[in-house]
Design an enzyme around this catalytic site. Sequence first.
Site, PDB file in Angstrom:
ATOM      1  N   CYS A  77       1.497   0.371  -8.362  1.00  0.00           N
ATOM      2  CA  CYS A  77       2.684   0.988  -7.742  1.00  0.00           C
ATOM      3  C   CYS A  77       3.905   1.096  -8.620  1.00  0.00           C
ATOM      4  O   CYS A  77       4.857   1.590  -8.575  1.00  0.00           O
ATOM      5  CB  CYS A  77       3.004   0.095  -6.497  1.00  0.00           C
ATOM      6  SG  CYS A  77       3.420  -1.660  -6.737  1.00  0.00           S
TER       7      CYS A  77
ATOM      8  N   GLY B  50       2.602   2.102   5.105  1.00  0.00           N
ATOM      9  CA  GLY B  50       3.685   1.191   5.406  1.00  0.00           C
ATOM     10  C   GLY B  50       4.535   1.635   6.758  1.00  0.00           C
ATOM     11  O   GLY B  50       4.943   0.838   7.527  1.00  0.00           O
TER      12      GLY B  50
ATOM     13  N   GLU C 106       5.600  -3.431   0.748  1.00  0.00           N
ATOM     14  CA  GLU C 106       5.811  -3.246  -0.729  1.00  0.00           C
ATOM     15  C   GLU C 106       4.972  -1.936  -0.799  1.00  0.00           C
ATOM     16  O   GLU C 106       3.785  -2.162  -0.845  1.00  0.00           O
ATOM     17  CB  GLU C 106       5.284  -4.460  -1.534  1.00  0.00           C
ATOM     18  CG  GLU C 106       5.798  -4.587  -2.855  1.00  0.00           C
ATOM     19  CD  GLU C 106       4.711  -3.956  -3.896  1.00  0.00           C
ATOM     20  OE1 GLU C 106       4.974  -3.099  -4.233  1.00  0.00           O
ATOM     21  OE2 GLU C 106       3.755  -4.770  -3.904  1.00  0.00           O
TER      22      GLU C 106
ATOM     23  N   LYS D 135       2.764   5.912   3.504  1.00  0.00           N
ATOM     24  CA  LYS D 135       2.546   6.401   4.955  1.00  0.00           C
ATOM     25  C   LYS D 135       1.747   5.177   5.790  1.00  0.00           C
ATOM     26  O   LYS D 135       1.923   5.048   6.970  1.00  0.00           O
ATOM     27  CB  LYS D 135       0.987   7.503   4.650  1.00  0.00           C
ATOM     28  CG  LYS D 135       0.488   8.116   5.666  1.00  0.00           C
ATOM     29  CD  LYS D 135      -0.381   9.415   4.993  1.00  0.00           C
ATOM     30  CE  LYS D 135      -1.086   9.551   6.560  1.00  0.00           C
ATOM     31  NZ  LYS D 135      -2.644   9.458   6.279  1.00  0.00           N
TER      32      LYS D 135
ATOM     33  N   GLY E 238       0.944  -1.082   0.012  1.00  0.00           N
ATOM     34  CA  GLY E 238      -0.025   0.003   0.038  1.00  0.00           C
ATOM     35  C   GLY E 238       0.983   1.394   0.071  1.00  0.00           C
ATOM     36  O   GLY E 238       1.837   1.313  -0.624  1.00  0.00           O
ATOM     37  N   SER E 239       0.372   2.321   0.612  1.00  0.00           N
ATOM     38  CA  SER E 239       1.180   3.625   0.644  1.00  0.00           C
ATOM     39  C   SER E 239       2.216   3.510   1.518  1.00  0.00           C
ATOM     40  O   SER E 239       2.256   2.928   2.448  1.00  0.00           O
ATOM     41  CB  SER E 239       0.017   4.771   0.790  1.00  0.00           C
ATOM     42  OG  SER E 239      -0.340   4.482   2.218  1.00  0.00           O
TER      43      SER E 239
HETATM   44  C1  UN1 Z   1       1.312  -3.474  -7.700  1.00  0.00           C
HETATM   45  O1  UN1 Z   1       1.037  -2.312  -8.494  1.00  0.00           O
HETATM   46  O2  UN1 Z   1       1.348  -3.299  -6.381  1.00  0.00           O
HETATM   47  O3  UN1 Z   1       4.747  -5.387 -12.022  1.00  0.00           O
HETATM   48  C2  UN1 Z   1       1.782  -4.684  -8.032  1.00  0.00           C
HETATM   49  C3  UN1 Z   1       3.417  -5.118 -12.098  1.00  0.00           C
HETATM   50  C4  UN1 Z   1       2.635  -6.138 -11.664  1.00  0.00           C
HETATM   51  C5  UN1 Z   1       2.279  -6.002  -9.988  1.00  0.00           C
HETATM   52  C6  UN1 Z   1       2.212  -4.629  -9.626  1.00  0.00           C
HETATM   53  N1  UN1 Z   1       3.207  -7.544 -11.977  1.00  0.00           N
HETATM   54  O4  UN1 Z   1       2.888  -3.971 -12.673  1.00  0.00           O
END
Ligand code: UN1
Length: 514
Positions: A301, A250, A267, A248, A245-246
């Site tokens: 992310c 984390g 992550e 913040k 998640g964010s």
């Molecule tokens: C995420 O956005 O939390 O590499 C994971 C990627 C995907 C996983 C993203 N396999 O964009």
Amino acid sequence: MSNLNIENVLSKLGIAKKNESVCTGTQWITAIGSEKVSILSPVDGNKIAEITLAGTTEYEKAISEAQSAFVQWKKLPPPKRGEIVRQIGNRLREYKDELGTLVSYEMGKSIEEGRGEVQEMIDICDFAAGLSRQLYGLTIASERKDHIMMEQWHPLGIIGIITAFNFPVAVWSWNAMLAAVCGNVCIWKPSEKTPLSAVAVQNILRSVLINNNIPEGVFNLILGDFRIGEKMAKDTRIALISATGSTKMGKRVAQIVAGRLGRSLLELGGNNALIITDDADMQNALKAAVFGAVGTAGQRCTSIRRLIIQNTVYDKFLPKLIRIYKQLNIGNPLVESNHVGPLIDKNAVENYKNAIAEAENAGGKILYGNKVLKGKEYESGCYVVPTLIEAKNHFKIVQEETFAPITYIMKYNTLNEAIAMQNDVKQGLSSAIFTNNIKEAQIFISNAGSDCGIANVNIGTSGAEIGGAFGGEKETGGGRESGSDSWKAYMRRQTNTINYGEDIPLAQGIKFEI
Ligand code: UN1
């Protein structure tokens, strides 16, 4: 259009109004509390179903089931655990279209990406099934006569998995499938924005658990909000908290878990850049830039947030990029010809608007986009036009992660300058360079290059395969999930020294005569 009707998908996946907030594998536990949350689809604004949030009583039930399941589950030989995971992968294959459709409808990503997310789950099941026969340790030469040293890896216990809305099911599977073959049991708290995809997964697992007589409590799901997340972080009965998640969120989780000397696997946010050199294959670079920036409506992310373009190709690249942006189809993500679906909710639309305004105030120049779409097709109010802004790396807003399809465009002169810009953010998840120059490519991935957990050459920043370790540095949290040797995060290392000799010599040559 996905050829699946939403009503049929929901009924096939067992999605209905839920008075239960905890599933311990096959059993759903009715919640005593009465806090209900309606889950609305960002696709059309319709209510999909209602869930009931878990309170302390239901939480405790999940923990106690998990504790007793661990005693039995850890005794199963790892390849037997791998066999269960293999069967889960096969069930997911059967439900790929339905689950992919629900993910798309609940989260808003394109149907193609929804199915891709389920494929990611299937892939990690295959990986974990193989891994169950390869949980290896080292043997180490001992300094003592007739001694041997070795390492063994043992399961940790209960793994708490907190996942985000943007990958409502795949990130759980990266964690849960590895954790399970390693001998752990899991408690999953999905995002309260996308809990129905998690309910569907739990329903899909059910028959595998029943057919194989798996004890209740190996795969637990708990539907709750941040209060459950906090409870999990504080709970000394949970050995490892894996949180996505964010930054913040984390930081808060990390501090709470560290306060009890527990383990966390984080992550968190990214601020990923794509460097486009004058040696790049322009067509491929364009494709990668667009998918990376607008895929999942910029809510990965790993999404591309910054394009760092060499000044010699800047004026050639930009018009081409804008031309493609003009051709993007924005609309219902269940319609296969659409490229960009909605943002997750109206709050995300506000963040999109605020970020653009902030970038403009700081001196940025909007090149394209900056529009919230209105009209019948966009009734949910969550559809926005992907936006390109010429900006400077040091702008406060450019330094932040905004979960929206906004891409900041910058110019560079030398590769060192580009790498310095790419690294000059607090986050360190993913990065990429487009170049056919082997020296540039090698410098970018050398220790003088990208400081990110992921550094790619001639592909974008998103869309990682499960075989590699996934995660990043700095404010991304340092965790690694999924492939490579990430499984070690779910185990405790035990060093064994075994004496098979006649005497009992001490290490370091110490003499102790009695
Ligand atoms: C995420 O956005 O939390 O590499 C994971 C990627 C995907 C996983 C993203 N396999 O964009």
